[in-house]
Design an enzyme around this catalytic site. Structure first.
Site, mmCIF file in Angstrom:
data_model
loop_
_atom_site.group_PDB
_atom_site.id
_atom_site.type_symbol
_atom_site.label_atom_id
_atom_site.label_comp_id
_atom_site.label_asym_id
_atom_site.label_seq_id
_atom_site.Cartn_x
_atom_site.Cartn_y
_atom_site.Cartn_z
ATOM 1 N N ASN A 121 -6.264 -0.568 -0.997
ATOM 2 C CA ASN A 121 -6.758 0.173 0.106
ATOM 3 C C ASN A 121 -8.345 0.385 0.509
ATOM 4 O O ASN A 121 -8.261 0.070 1.682
ATOM 5 C CB ASN A 121 -6.612 1.606 -0.584
ATOM 6 C CG ASN A 121 -6.853 2.778 0.422
ATOM 7 O OD1 ASN A 121 -6.212 3.229 1.385
ATOM 8 N ND2 ASN A 121 -8.148 3.578 0.208
ATOM 9 N N ILE A 153 -6.390 9.293 -0.998
ATOM 10 C CA ILE A 153 -6.703 9.140 0.566
ATOM 11 C C ILE A 153 -5.739 8.313 1.117
ATOM 12 O O ILE A 153 -5.234 7.190 0.062
ATOM 13 C CB ILE A 153 -8.114 8.563 0.727
ATOM 14 C CG1 ILE A 153 -8.582 8.590 2.227
ATOM 15 C CG2 ILE A 153 -8.450 7.008 0.218
ATOM 16 C CD1 ILE A 153 -8.429 10.043 3.018
ATOM 17 N N HIS A 205 0.622 -1.264 0.154
ATOM 18 C CA HIS A 205 0.086 -0.118 -0.068
ATOM 19 C C HIS A 205 0.945 1.380 0.066
ATOM 20 O O HIS A 205 1.096 1.902 -1.025
ATOM 21 C CB HIS A 205 -1.222 -0.113 1.228
ATOM 22 C CG HIS A 205 -1.578 1.108 1.299
ATOM 23 N ND1 HIS A 205 -2.383 1.713 2.546
ATOM 24 C CD2 HIS A 205 -2.316 1.987 0.418
ATOM 25 C CE1 HIS A 205 -3.342 2.605 2.292
ATOM 26 N NE2 HIS A 205 -3.122 2.820 0.955
ATOM 27 N N HIS A 248 1.711 5.058 -2.927
ATOM 28 C CA HIS A 248 1.912 6.540 -2.416
ATOM 29 C C HIS A 248 3.271 6.837 -2.489
ATOM 30 O O HIS A 248 3.443 7.949 -3.173
ATOM 31 C CB HIS A 248 1.518 6.352 -0.838
ATOM 32 C CG HIS A 248 0.157 6.510 -0.472
ATOM 33 N ND1 HIS A 248 -0.799 7.419 -0.237
ATOM 34 C CD2 HIS A 248 -0.855 5.357 -0.388
ATOM 35 C CE1 HIS A 248 -2.044 7.224 0.219
ATOM 36 N NE2 HIS A 248 -2.073 6.046 0.065
ATOM 37 N N HIS A 288 -3.906 1.077 -6.462
ATOM 38 C CA HIS A 288 -4.356 1.806 -5.063
ATOM 39 C C HIS A 288 -5.650 1.229 -4.742
ATOM 40 O O HIS A 288 -5.868 0.719 -3.395
ATOM 41 C CB HIS A 288 -3.972 2.977 -5.061
ATOM 42 C CG HIS A 288 -4.370 3.709 -3.787
ATOM 43 N ND1 HIS A 288 -5.551 4.700 -3.607
ATOM 44 C CD2 HIS A 288 -3.678 3.723 -2.704
ATOM 45 C CE1 HIS A 288 -5.654 4.709 -2.206
ATOM 46 N NE2 HIS A 288 -4.467 4.571 -1.666
#
Length: 878
Positions: A729, A878, A534, A539, A725
């Site tokens: 997520n 997010i 993740h 990110h 993602h």
């Protein structure tokens, strides 16, 4: 504010100033041709106390001509006296700023009119300069010019905060929605294009302010707080062979006084972390994050909160105690005492409206229909194919499993699992037959953990490195048939590990031991998922792409227009993660097993990160989960046909790839066009040498010499930022929300016969299990975190959507995008059909939760914000 007389309403003040302003500007002028325009913007929320005075001053200054002006820039006529840059038209001002009332909401738009004097010597405009002489900023969304001579309608999609002019050392310039390669840019606009990129790059010095628009690189040197003591010191991550890492956005904060190599940190509740202003998300999302910070981030609050828990309900004693978090049955008898330790704001977040019950969370999907199905071996295996972390399981192609760790440092780390351990659970198959028939699979958390395990187990964590062997059943499901748990040798690493192998059992203490063995695997997988699959692989690795794109690709560049929607909000959410999640003593260190070694382990695994292998087809092939087959729709044949993540993912991947190919071939009709694109090559070089500078070896990256390489690179970037993602997520709360299913930490090792822990396991297996996994306090913090991370924002923009229909003026890309959106709608239909097919047991599993994490959610009728386990946002928002 005191200089204004009492006024009965804002309308009265606005009308008064509007009348005065109109009389001052109502002077005779020679009639001439005008270009009419419409400007859509969002004023800063006038309910903001700090902005009330500025808002009133803005209205007053409008009377004296200190308003918002725009000046058109010619795309066809250069000014020889100014380096042949486009000629400037006369200034024009926004009309009715004083008298127009705007909503108090920070999210509502206001529309203004403007008229530009037409000057034939300027010709067709190709940009405009905007100057804000007010005292407050506003968000400029769009500018539309009507009936432009020799052109017609002209759209400018701006989406940028405009601060008062004195904040800038340059003019704010905006270009229309027509894309241009550098070589195709109209000559009078080229210098404006180059200057805008130079402004965005900054000068790599000084502390950056909120109105700055600078994109620059820095190491992860802002995670530690050495001034608090050694336990809060952390190494600089990035910029060295020992600790390689992607770069993050530079803030320019002063060095830490205790360690000049580290950057100073803000206080935990100060969220004014610099990111370029246009990377900030909206007020709704910011409020959500602030609420989350109050719930779980204040490092000074946790010891006190822990002491409160210790005096009340120290442990989950039964699985029902865990269920009470979702059924609203936990009460704290010492509520008045809790108020002494917990700020009022936090109590408002945690206490129900009746003032009695605390810590009431939504019911996670994994236990909605069946409270115990999560414990089955079938569900344990299914979640490796369709759960929150379906990206790690791989086909076993050698036996026994081997280690890649250096034997001269770590001894023999190869697996101790034998044929005798496995073959009695293999439905009559031998190991060799199962490997040949592609029936054996492994979830391998051995090498990644073993090098850190000795240090990790000196913290509150007590856990193992693990290998899990699974057998593909005839019904398409995966069944775990052996789990190896390993510890570093007491006499040193060169002696190899101390390993023990556990196999399935359905009854008695043997079943309790098997359930514990699966829990240790789940702990490893939860931590690896959060830190690597993740955080790192979406990110962290995407942030350098955002920085390089804004530094080296003009907003006019077609690749900028292609990628920019997939970067929305990411720098901002990453900055906040550094602030309260991945920092020393942050949430991740408190609730995941690597504890203070979270980021060091993350760095060690990044050493093997490979851009090319981030694409789904390459990743599946690398893991042995697919083989190349030109006869198949996606050129791949899946080894497990009912692999929901891969089946849905390949359809999404192919749709993205087809869209990117249509788009890129329009702007790059030949490979020569790719090779001649100066901005493109600066972008790609900077990505490799700076953004991912610790892995700049050519083997990791396409050379960017052909259209095929460009298409593949853009497809990988979009895939990572959107579908990948979403897959790792938005299922977090659904599967991790019930902690026994995916615990994040283990606090004691497997009980040994003859010990009090083993007697407890025999007499009360539920209590022994719960005493081993994540305790109550960490469970509450984790639930607060993943509940927010798993929510879709109400303003989310999903894959196949754009925030405006005018994102480009080029017709063919517009048509290609419509085809892309249509393809995604067809994929939605197929996903729903597959989920209804009872023969596909991995689509829903024993817990009866359909796999929708890669459901695009393009239809307005199907879109739901909140805790919704479906939808692929365009970006890591997010």
């Amino acid at each position: 504010m005191g200089i204004f007389p009492p006024c009965s309403s804002k309308e009265t003040l606005g009308n008064l100033l509007g009348t005065v302003c109109g009389k001052i500007r109502d002077v005779p002028e020679i009639k001439q041709r005008k270009i009419k325009g419409t400007i859509v913007l969002m004023k800063k929320n006038v309910m903001d106390v700090t902005d009330v005075g500025a808002s009133l001053l803005d209205r007053f200054h409008e009377v004296f001509g200190k308003g918002v002006s725009l000046q058109l820039i010619s795309a066809s006529h250069g000014d020889p006296e100014k380096g042949n840059r486009g000629k400037l038209g006369k200034k024009a001002y926004l009309q009715d700023w004083v008298s127009k009332l705007t909503s108090l909401s920070a999210q509502d738009d206001a529309t203004f009119s403007i008229e530009f004097p037409w000057d034939e010597s300027v010709g067709v405009p190709g940009a405009f300069i905007i100057r804000n002489q007010h005292h407050s900023q506003f968000y400029l969304k769009t500018v539309t010019l009507e009936d432009v001579p020799e052109h017609g309608q002209l759209h400018f999609v701006c989406n940028s905060w405009i601060y008062p002019q004195h904040r800038y050392k340059y003019d704010r310039v905006f270009f229309p929605n027509k894309a241009h390669l550098p070589s195709d840019t109209p000559e009078p606009l080229k210098i404006y294009r180059e200057e805008e990129l130079k402004n965005l790059r900054g000068n790599s010095s000084g502390m950056l302010k909120e109105w700055d628009r600078v994109y620059d690189y820095a190491y992860y040197n802002d995670l530690g707080s050495p001034e608090k003591g050694k336990e809060f010191a952390r190494p600089v991550i990035g910029g060295s062979k020992e600790y390689p890492y992607p770069r993050r956005g530079r803030t320019g904060r002063r060095p830490n006084k205790k360690d000049p190599n580290s950057e100073s940190r803000l206080s935990p509740l100060n969220f004014k972390i610099y990111v370029p202003r246009d990377e900030n998300f909206n007020q709704v999302k910011l409020s959500d994050l602030a609420g989350y910070a109050l719930k779980s981030a204040g490092p000074g609050m946790l010891p006190e909160l822990k002491s409160v828990f210790d005096r009340t309900i120290n442990e989950f004693d039964t699985f029902q105690d865990v269920l009470n978090l979702f059924e609203g049955a936990i009460k704290f008898p010492e509520l008045d005492k809790i108020r002494e330790y917990i700020p009022l704001e936090l109590l408002k977040e945690l206490i129900r409206s009746d003032g009695e019950q605390l810590l009431n969370f939504p019911m996670p999907d994994v236990i909605k229909e069946n409270k115990s199905a999560w414990r089955t071996d079938e569900e344990f295996g299914r979640e490796m194919l369709a759960g929150v972390n379906p990206v790690l399981v791989r086909r076993l192609q050698e036996f026994p499993p081997t280690s890649k760790l250096d034997p001269q440092v770590y001894g023999n780390q190869n697996s101790t699992i034998t044929r005798n351990h496995l073959e009695k659970y293999m439905n009559g198959l031998t190991i060799d037959e199962a490997i040949e028939k592609q029936k054996l699979f492994i979830l391998d958390h051995h090498d990644a953990l073993m090098t850190f395990l000795r240090r990790i187990n000196t913290t509150t964590t007590k856990t193992y490195a693990s290998r899990t062997i699974l057998l593909l059943q005839d019904d398409g499901t995966l069944k775990p048939i052996a789990i190896e748990l390993s510890l570093p040798h007491e006499e040193g690493d060169l002696h190899g590990p101390i390993s023990e192998v556990f196999t399935p059992s359905e009854h008695g203490t043997e079943n309790s031991i098997w359930q514990l063995a699966k829990a240790y695997v789940a702990v490893n997988d939860s931590g690896y998922h959060q830190l690597i699959c993740h955080w790192l692989n979406t990110h962290a690795v995407i942030e350098p792409f955002i920085i390089a794109t804004n530094r080296q690709l003009s907003v006019l560049h077609p690749i900028y227009k292609l990628l920019q929607p997939h970067f929305r909000d990411t720098m901002n959410i990453n900055a906040r993660a550094r602030h309260i999640l991945i920092n020393a003593g942050g949430v991740l260190e408190r609730i995941f097993f690597p504890a203070r070694y979270c980021m060091e382990m993350c760095s060690a695994i990044y050493k093997n990160w490979n851009f090319i292998e981030q694409g789904l087809p390459e990743n599946l092939i690398k893991r042995g989960m697919a083989v190349q087959d030109s006869s198949q729709p996606h050129g791949l044949k899946l080894v497990i046909e009912d692999y929901p993540y891969a089946v849905d993912g390949l359809e999404i991947w192919s749709a993205i790839e087809a869209w990117v190919e249509d788009y890129c071939r329009f702007y790059y009709p030949t490979d020569d066009k790719v090779q001649e694109d100066i901005e493109l090559h600066k972008w790609w070089t900077e990505l490799r040498e700076e953004g991912h500078g610790d892995l700049k070896d050519e083997q990791w990256w396409p050379k960017m010499q052909t259209r095929h390489e460009l298409i593949k690179a853009c497809t990988v970037i979009i895939w990572m930022a959107s579908a990948l993602h979403a897959a790792v997520n938005f299922g977090q709360y659904a599967y991790m929300g019930y902690l026994p299913n995916r615990p994040t930490v283990s606090r004691r090792l497997m009980p040994k016969p003859g010990t009090s822990e083993f007697e407890e396991l025999e007499s009360n297996p539920e209590l022994a299990f719960l005493k081993t996994i994540t305790p109550q306090l960490q469970s509450v913090v984790l639930l607060s975190l993943i509940e927010m991370l798993s929510r879709h924002s109400s303003d989310e923009i999903y894959i196949g959507q754009r925030d405006t229909p005018h994102w480009t003026a080029d017709r063919q890309p517009q048509e290609a995008f419509k085809q892309f959106s249509g393809a995604l709608v067809e994929i939605e239909t197929k996903i729903l059909e597959r989920n209804r097919d009872k023969a596909l047991r991995n689509r829903t599993g024993p817990i009866n939760v359909p796999y929708t994490l890669l459901y695009p959610n393009t239809s307005d009728s199907s879109r739901q914000s909140g805790l919704n386990v479906r939808g692929i946002p365009n970006s890591i928002s997010i």
